[in-house]
Design an enzyme around this catalytic site. Structure first.
Site, PDB file in Angstrom:
ATOM      1  N   SER A  88     -29.617 -58.758 -42.460  1.00 29.70           N
ATOM      2  CA  SER A  88     -28.898 -58.509 -43.730  1.00 29.70           C
ATOM      3  C   SER A  88     -28.148 -59.744 -44.194  1.00 29.70           C
ATOM      4  CB  SER A  88     -27.815 -57.443 -43.551  1.00 29.70           C
ATOM      5  OG  SER A  88     -28.278 -56.331 -42.915  1.00 29.70           O
ATOM      6  N   HIS A  98     -32.191 -56.196 -47.699  1.00 29.65           N
ATOM      7  CA  HIS A  98     -33.430 -56.358 -46.931  1.00 29.65           C
ATOM      8  C   HIS A  98     -34.604 -56.394 -47.910  1.00 29.65           C
ATOM      9  CE1 HIS A  98     -31.459 -55.482 -43.077  1.00 29.65           C
ATOM     10  NE2 HIS A  98     -30.719 -54.673 -43.803  1.00 29.65           N
ATOM     11  N   GLU A 122     -33.599 -45.976 -40.315  1.00 30.55           N
ATOM     12  CA  GLU A 122     -34.262 -45.480 -41.521  1.00 30.55           C
ATOM     13  C   GLU A 122     -35.106 -44.253 -41.201  1.00 30.55           C
ATOM     14  OE1 GLU A 122     -36.212 -48.956 -43.295  1.00 30.55           O
ATOM     15  OE2 GLU A 122     -34.364 -50.037 -42.885  1.00 30.55           O
ATOM     16  N   ALA A 131     -26.938 -59.208 -38.248  1.00 26.47           N
ATOM     17  CA  ALA A 131     -25.516 -58.971 -38.481  1.00 26.47           C
ATOM     18  C   ALA A 131     -24.962 -58.162 -37.319  1.00 26.47           C
ATOM     19  CB  ALA A 131     -25.338 -58.206 -39.786  1.00 26.47           C
ATOM     20  N   MET A 140     -27.209 -52.934 -35.056  1.00 25.83           N
ATOM     21  CA  MET A 140     -28.192 -51.843 -35.114  1.00 25.83           C
ATOM     22  C   MET A 140     -29.630 -52.342 -35.043  1.00 25.83           C
ATOM     23  SD  MET A 140     -26.312 -49.671 -38.105  1.00 25.83           S
ATOM     24  CE  MET A 140     -24.526 -49.438 -38.079  1.00 25.83           C
ATOM     25  N   SER A 141     -29.803 -53.573 -34.556  1.00 27.48           N
ATOM     26  CA  SER A 141     -31.177 -54.094 -34.525  1.00 27.48           C
ATOM     27  C   SER A 141     -31.334 -54.978 -33.299  1.00 27.48           C
ATOM     28  CB  SER A 141     -31.445 -54.883 -35.815  1.00 27.48           C
ATOM     29  OG  SER A 141     -30.484 -55.902 -35.960  1.00 27.48           O
ATOM     30  N   ASN A 173     -17.878 -58.586 -39.073  1.00 27.63           N
ATOM     31  CA  ASN A 173     -16.618 -57.826 -39.010  1.00 27.63           C
ATOM     32  C   ASN A 173     -16.145 -57.755 -37.571  1.00 27.63           C
ATOM     33  OD1 ASN A 173     -19.141 -55.900 -39.031  1.00 27.63           O
ATOM     34  ND2 ASN A 173     -17.578 -54.835 -37.852  1.00 27.63           N
ATOM     35  N   HIS A 220     -20.926 -51.608 -45.559  1.00 29.13           N
ATOM     36  CA  HIS A 220     -22.144 -52.422 -45.650  1.00 29.13           C
ATOM     37  C   HIS A 220     -21.922 -53.604 -46.598  1.00 29.13           C
ATOM     38  CE1 HIS A 220     -26.297 -53.500 -45.267  1.00 29.13           C
ATOM     39  NE2 HIS A 220     -26.519 -53.351 -46.559  1.00 29.13           N
TER      40      HIS A 220
HETATM   41  N1  HPA Z   1     -21.379 -52.001 -35.801  1.00 26.03           N
HETATM   42  C1  HPA Z   1     -22.714 -51.846 -35.782  1.00 26.03           C
HETATM   43  N2  HPA Z   1     -23.536 -52.606 -36.480  1.00 26.03           N
HETATM   44  C2  HPA Z   1     -22.994 -53.584 -37.236  1.00 26.03           C
HETATM   45  C3  HPA Z   1     -21.626 -53.809 -37.291  1.00 26.03           C
HETATM   46  C4  HPA Z   1     -20.759 -52.971 -36.530  1.00 26.03           C
HETATM   47  O1  HPA Z   1     -19.527 -53.102 -36.527  1.00 26.03           O
HETATM   48  N3  HPA Z   1     -21.431 -54.848 -38.123  1.00 26.03           N
HETATM   49  C5  HPA Z   1     -22.652 -55.241 -38.558  1.00 26.03           C
HETATM   50  N4  HPA Z   1     -23.618 -54.484 -38.018  1.00 26.03           N
END
Ligand code: HPA
Length: 277
Positions: A29, A60, A85, A112, A210-211, A234, A246
């Site tokens: 992302s 994406h 998804e 990310a 998440m990837s 973050n 997001h």
């Molecule tokens: N948690 C999970 N996935 C993420 C985060 C998070 O804080 N930041 C970016 N992808």
């Protein structure tokens, strides 16, 4: 019948008959600006490739871009397929195996992530030196195709030590801080609760996303060498008064992307000429 790797390759070879990348790069992302640096790009929408499902998440774009970066032939996966998804593992397997089948030796994985470390904040990068698979499944579960890789795959050297050292050296040269840490993968799409983050820290997480992990498992299975960098968007849940959104991840992804856009081409310039495919 489900599309085969050969079906996907037939289509890609129509677009790019004589292109043999040395490296694949997965752009997460907000990180897709790197693909714009490719020279003489050939762009193939995932939609045109049998077996790839198009992701629908903002940020994406879902394009495969083949071209040269610092003189080295590479394939960029601009937009990844996320399991949150609701898609099965099949298109993720297809995507990574295409990179190998095209002739690549190495996969650079970016993504990310939230940081569980106070000393690594939004907009920073983190070298992934190991991972914890907290997804509810494994992308290699099911029948194994021995022509792709073995039934049981060692994951001790999931992240290539030599390539990671080179990435660290290049980052130092560019004055880009690159602390190393463990990437903890969750399915998502909900972000974590503060209690989950406290638990995951005890388990050994430095970054959470998440990837990355399913792709790395698939890559190692088919023999790709992996180097991974997380773009910290973050501080993880409960660590700051900022809400995790997001849009926020895209914003800080952009900041981290500016560093990646310098780091990755320099890394490729350093290792590309030596890679044996
Ligand atoms: N948690 C999970 N996935 C993420 C985060 C998070 O804080 N930041 C970016 N992808």
């Amino acid at each position: 019948m489900a599309p085969l790797l050969s079906d996907a390759m037939n289509v890609i070879r129509k677009y790019a008959p004589n292109f043999y990348p040395k490296m694949g790069i997965i752009l997460g992302s907000g990180l897709s600006s790197l693909a714009e640096q490719l020279v003489d790009p050939i762009t193939i929408p995932y939609q045109a490739i049998p077996g790839l499902t198009t992701g629908g998440v903002a940020g994406h774009a879902s394009l495969m871009v083949l071209g040269h970066l610092n003189g080295i032939p590479v394939v960029c996966l601009k937009g990844r397929i996320h399991l949150y998804e609701g898609v099965p593992y099949d298109p993720v397997r297809m995507l990574i195996r295409i990179v190998k089948q095209l002739g690549a030796h190495t996969l650079i994985v970016t993504g990310a992530a939230g940081s569980l470390r106070e000393d690594v904040g939004p907009g920073e990068l983190m070298m992934i030196n190991d991972h914890i698979n907290f997804h509810p499944g494994n992308p290699l579960a099911g029948p194994n195709d021995e022509s792709v890789g073995p039934r049981f795959v060692g994951m001790e050297n999931a992240y290539d030590v030599a390539l990671s050292e080179t990435m660290t050296k290049v980052a130092e040269r560019l004055n880009i801080p690159l602390p190393a840490g463990v990437y903890f993968s969750v399915l998502g799409p909900s972000f974590e609760t503060p209690a989950e983050i406290r638990a995951y820290r005890i388990l050994g997480a430095d970054a959470i996303g998440m990837s990355v992990v399913p792709e790395v498992i698939i890559a190692r299975h088919c023999g790709l060498h992996v180097v991974g960098v997380a773009a910290i968007t973050n501080l993880a849940a409960g660590m700051s008064s900022e809400k995790i959104t997001h849009d926020g991840t895209l914003h800080f992804g952009e900041l981290a992307a500016r560093k990646l856009v310098k780091l990755i081409p320099a890394f490729i310039k350093e290792v590309g000429p030596e890679l044996v495919t």
